[in-house]
Design an enzyme around this catalytic site. Structure first.
Site, PDB file in Angstrom:
ATOM      1  N   TYR A   1      -2.529  29.812  73.382  1.00 45.41           N
ATOM      2  CA  TYR A   1      -2.268  29.846  71.943  1.00 45.41           C
ATOM      3  C   TYR A   1      -3.273  28.946  71.232  1.00 45.41           C
ATOM      4  O   TYR A   1      -3.628  27.877  71.731  1.00 45.41           O
ATOM      5  CB  TYR A   1      -0.874  29.309  71.607  1.00 45.41           C
ATOM      6  CG  TYR A   1       0.300  30.115  72.117  1.00 45.41           C
ATOM      7  CD1 TYR A   1       0.144  31.229  72.928  1.00 45.41           C
ATOM      8  CD2 TYR A   1       1.593  29.739  71.777  1.00 45.41           C
ATOM      9  CE1 TYR A   1       1.236  31.944  73.387  1.00 45.41           C
ATOM     10  CE2 TYR A   1       2.701  30.444  72.230  1.00 45.41           C
ATOM     11  CZ  TYR A   1       2.511  31.544  73.039  1.00 45.41           C
ATOM     12  OH  TYR A   1       3.598  32.249  73.496  1.00 45.41           O
TER      13      TYR A   1
ATOM     14  N   HIS B   1      12.757  22.381  65.240  1.00 46.55           N
ATOM     15  CA  HIS B   1      11.550  23.102  65.629  1.00 46.55           C
ATOM     16  C   HIS B   1      10.291  22.264  65.394  1.00 46.55           C
ATOM     17  O   HIS B   1       9.184  22.700  65.695  1.00 46.55           O
ATOM     18  CB  HIS B   1      11.487  24.409  64.825  1.00 46.55           C
ATOM     19  CG  HIS B   1      10.441  25.366  65.269  1.00 46.55           C
ATOM     20  ND1 HIS B   1       9.337  25.682  64.500  1.00 46.55           N
ATOM     21  CD2 HIS B   1      10.316  26.103  66.406  1.00 46.55           C
ATOM     22  CE1 HIS B   1       8.584  26.559  65.137  1.00 46.55           C
ATOM     23  NE2 HIS B   1       9.151  26.838  66.291  1.00 46.55           N
TER      24      HIS B   1
END
Length: 721
Positions: free
Chosen positions: A471, A438
């Site tokens: 975002y 990730h």
């Protein structure tokens, strides 16, 4: 299995219930009169989409755990999976009712603006003819109606696909009729030319469904949608030893579509017999059936936005904002020399991703660049980054891409990009068994006068050019030799499946991140009342870190946390977490950075990276947090944190009971919306085309002193209030 009396729940709360409170906070934005009207409808759609994913992933996973003979108890709430499911159902029912009321109110308000979502019986004669022609020519030919009887078994209903369910009768016998609505049909049909009048595709099919069953008498009818368990872990699926992992993931994705149902929703009227038949066929208890007055799929709202007349868009949407070119980087000059001279920090969506993309594009053709290495978790469906990486490989550069194929709901997209990169000559790695990668890191290696030179990019968010406009995230680009050497070692460790590498400037999960964080908290605990911690993240669920932060609070350390979503730590519990303050911001953009600060002033240890304080991040993923070394970048982050902490418009404080409440604001205090302030700042700096000016504060009240005053002041207001 832990016994109930071994679980301390005095300052913790259940993860799932905390998440539902976050989604309710998203719905609050849809109720906010200060938010433009159509944007409020979009927040209602986001709330609904969030809830869909929650049922697919969390309810599906907990349901699986409930089937285990010796179920474990949640280490924050002490609940068994069965008890958690019951608590979730009880919490969700009122959310449906509130969302339905909200949607009806918004639709009424939009109609006054001539934006009309119509049902068939509201159409005028001209519009009815238009709908009937559309149904006859474009919809009916692709429909596959079915009667469920002994010769036609109950069909598979894919997750979240809309279907029309009908109660049918013929010759005294009852039947169930189903009409799946193909996903390739447009979600709505625009009617006429005045304003924006439209009808949803499910309402078109619902109104004409009787024509598909001419030999039957049609009774009650409704739009239905099944939500299925979507929580497949590829490691739990059998694979052949020699099978390519990419092929294995393709098989896994096919299996996901057929997992067990976890929820049935319907909009309209269904008689008891038809509803019971559906429940029996799907294997669902009555409590898993939810009636909705709002459409079952609200994602059409985002497509509808582009159809708004200009005058309506101006009045009903946020003022348009385009990400700016960041001050401190010269647009007309090459990126590589600029980064070599000085670190740069991009702050999405206020800054454009273009400087980073230009950096990779330049590296693809720079004769001194020998390699580019990058970890990718999510990409947009259209992306320049893949194009530039492919060009680099085609130009003879050594390009290594660790593509995480298990990024939930982006698996197919990532498989396609992996195939494109491999065709271009890139080396593809697919991560580790049992651990998702990730981290967000890109390493460009150059040879300059027979010396190795690194340019490293560290991100808090994905390399997704679409979400970078939606975002908030940070992108650090640095030529620091120390960070570059660690990044090079990190990629070498990835290539040999070594998860226990040690680095000077990087904290890497699953081996070193949590232990290092615990040591940093202990460092502040040793300072007692002089200790200070600031944490910004999406969620906190890791029990070990929660307990350590509680220990810090009990030692007098001031802990300030900005947690967007799940917060299993309950702050403000006397004697336990009373030195911890937690606030959350939900606004126009999705808050997404992860920033960790331990200590004050020049002595502070500052990290930015990809990990939340969740057990999955600290123990089951390859995550990366990078030390922020450059004084100028540290000042920029300090300024960012300061503005964030002054927000008294969108910010909410999380109380001891885990609920959210508005930040107290005195009458003489100016309103501060942090996201609006950052937009104004980016536009001003772009217009002035000057370097960012370090935040000016009075000598007697520096940045860190301001933090302590802010925390103490808020706590005093809460006590006195």
């Amino acid at each position: 299995m832990s016994r109930p009396d071994e679980i301390d729940t005095r300052y913790t709360q259940d993860r799932e219930l905390s998440w539902l409170k976050f989604d309710e906070r998203v719905m609050e934005e849809a109720w906010d009169e200060a938010v433009p009207l159509f944007e409020r409808l979009k927040f209602a759609a986001i709330f609904t989409s969030n809830l869909d994913e929650f049922f697919m992933i969390r309810v599906g996973s907990i349901g699986d755990m409930a089937l285990i003979k010796e179920p474990h108890r949640d280490n924050k709430s002490g609940l068994t999976p069965a008890q958690e499911l019951q608590a979730i159902i009880q919490a969700v029912q009122p959310l449906y009712r509130r969302r339905d009321k909200l949607f009806a109110d918004l639709e009424t308000r939009l109609r006054s603006c001539n934006i009309c979502n119509l049902e068939f019986n509201e159409l005028d004669s001209k519009e009815r003819r238009q709908v009937e022609r559309y149904f006859r020519d474009f919809v009916a030919p692709v429909l596959s109606p079915q009667v469920v009887d002994p010769h036609h078994p109950f069909p598979h209903l894919p997750t979240k696909q809309l279907n029309i369910a009908l109660a049918l009768k013929r010759e005294g016998r009852d039947y169930l009729g189903l009409v799946p609505i193909p996903k390739n049909l447009p979600p709505f049909l625009v009617l006429g030319e005045q304003g924006l009048r439209y009808i949803l595709i499910e309402q078109i099919v619902l109104s004409r469904a009787h024509a598909l069953f001419e030999s039957y008498t049609v009774g009650s009818r409704a739009v239905i949608s099944v939500t299925r368990n979507g929580d497949i872990s590829p490691e739990d699926e059998d694979s052949e030893a020699e099978e390519d992992f990419r092929q294995h993931m393709k098989k896994v994705l096919k299996k996901r579509a057929r997992l067990s149902p976890v929820r049935l929703e319907y909009q309209g009227e269904l008689d008891h017999g038809t509803l019971s038949c559906l429940r029996e066929r799907l294997g669902l208890e009555e409590e898993r059936v939810f009636r909705s007055k709002a459409p079952l799929a609200l994602d059409y709202v985002f497509a509808l936005e582009s159809k708004l007349p200009k005058e309506s868009a101006d009045a009903l949407l946020y003022p348009p904002f385009s990400p700016c070119w960041p001050a401190g980087l010269v647009k007309g000059q090459k990126m590589i020399p600029q980064i070599i001279r000085r670190d740069a920090l991009l702050f999405y969506p206020y800054h454009s991703m273009e400087p980073f993309l230009r950096l990779v594009k330049e590296a693809a053709v720079d004769p001194d660049v020998v390699s580019i290495k990058i970890t990718i978790y999510r990409l947009a469906s259209k992306t320049k980054l893949v194009e530039y990486l492919a060009a680099a490989a085609e130009n003879g550069k050594d390009v290594t891409v660790l593509m995480e194929l298990r990024a939930r709901f982006d698996e197919q997209n990532n498989i396609q990009w992996a195939e494109r990169l491999e065709e271009a000559g890139c080396t593809l790695i697919y991560g580790f068994e049992g651990y998702k990668v990730h981290s967000k890191v890109c390493l460009i290696t150059r040879r300059d006068r027979n010396q190795v030179q690194y340019i490293t990019q560290i991100g808090t968010g994905n390399y997704n050019e679409k979400t970078a406009k939606l975002y908030t995230d940070f992108c650090l680009m640095t030529a620091s030799p120390a960070i570059g050497a660690d990044a090079a070692a990190f990629f070498q460790d990835l290539s040999i499946s070594n998860l226990e590498g040690r680095y000077e400037t990087l904290l890497v999960a699953p081996h070193s991140l949590r232990p290092a964080l615990l040591e940093l908290i202990d460092r502040e605990i040793a300072k007692g009342g002089e200790g200070f911690i600031f944490l910004k993240m999406n969620s906190i669920t890791d029990r070990v870190l929660i307990d350590k932060l509680a220990q810090a609070s009990q030692a007098g350390v001031r802990v300030l946390m900005n947690v967007r979503g799940i917060c299993c730590l309950r702050p403000g519990i006397p004697g336990l977490t009373d030195h911890i303050k937690v606030f959350s911001i939900v606004g126009r953009f999705l808050e997404h950075p992860r920033i960790f600060v331990f200590g004050k002033g020049d002595d502070a240890k500052i990290y930015m990276g990809s990990a939340d304080f969740m057990t999955r991040n600290t123990q089951r993923r390859v995550e990366l947090a990078c030390a922020v070394l450059d004084p100028g970048i540290r000042r920029q982050l300090a300024h960012y944190i300061e503005v964030l902490c002054r927000d008294n418009v969108k910010a909410r404080i999380i109380g001891p009971d885990g609920t959210w409440s508005p930040v107290p604001r005195r009458a003489d205090q100016p309103a501060v919306d942090a996201q609006a302030a950052f937009m104004e700042e980016a536009l001003r700096q772009q217009a002035e085309a000057q370097l960012p000016v370090p935040m000016e504060v009075p000598e007697k009240e520096g940045f860190w002193s301001h933090f302590l005053r802010l925390i103490r002041g808020t706590q005093e207001e809460e006590t006195n209030g």
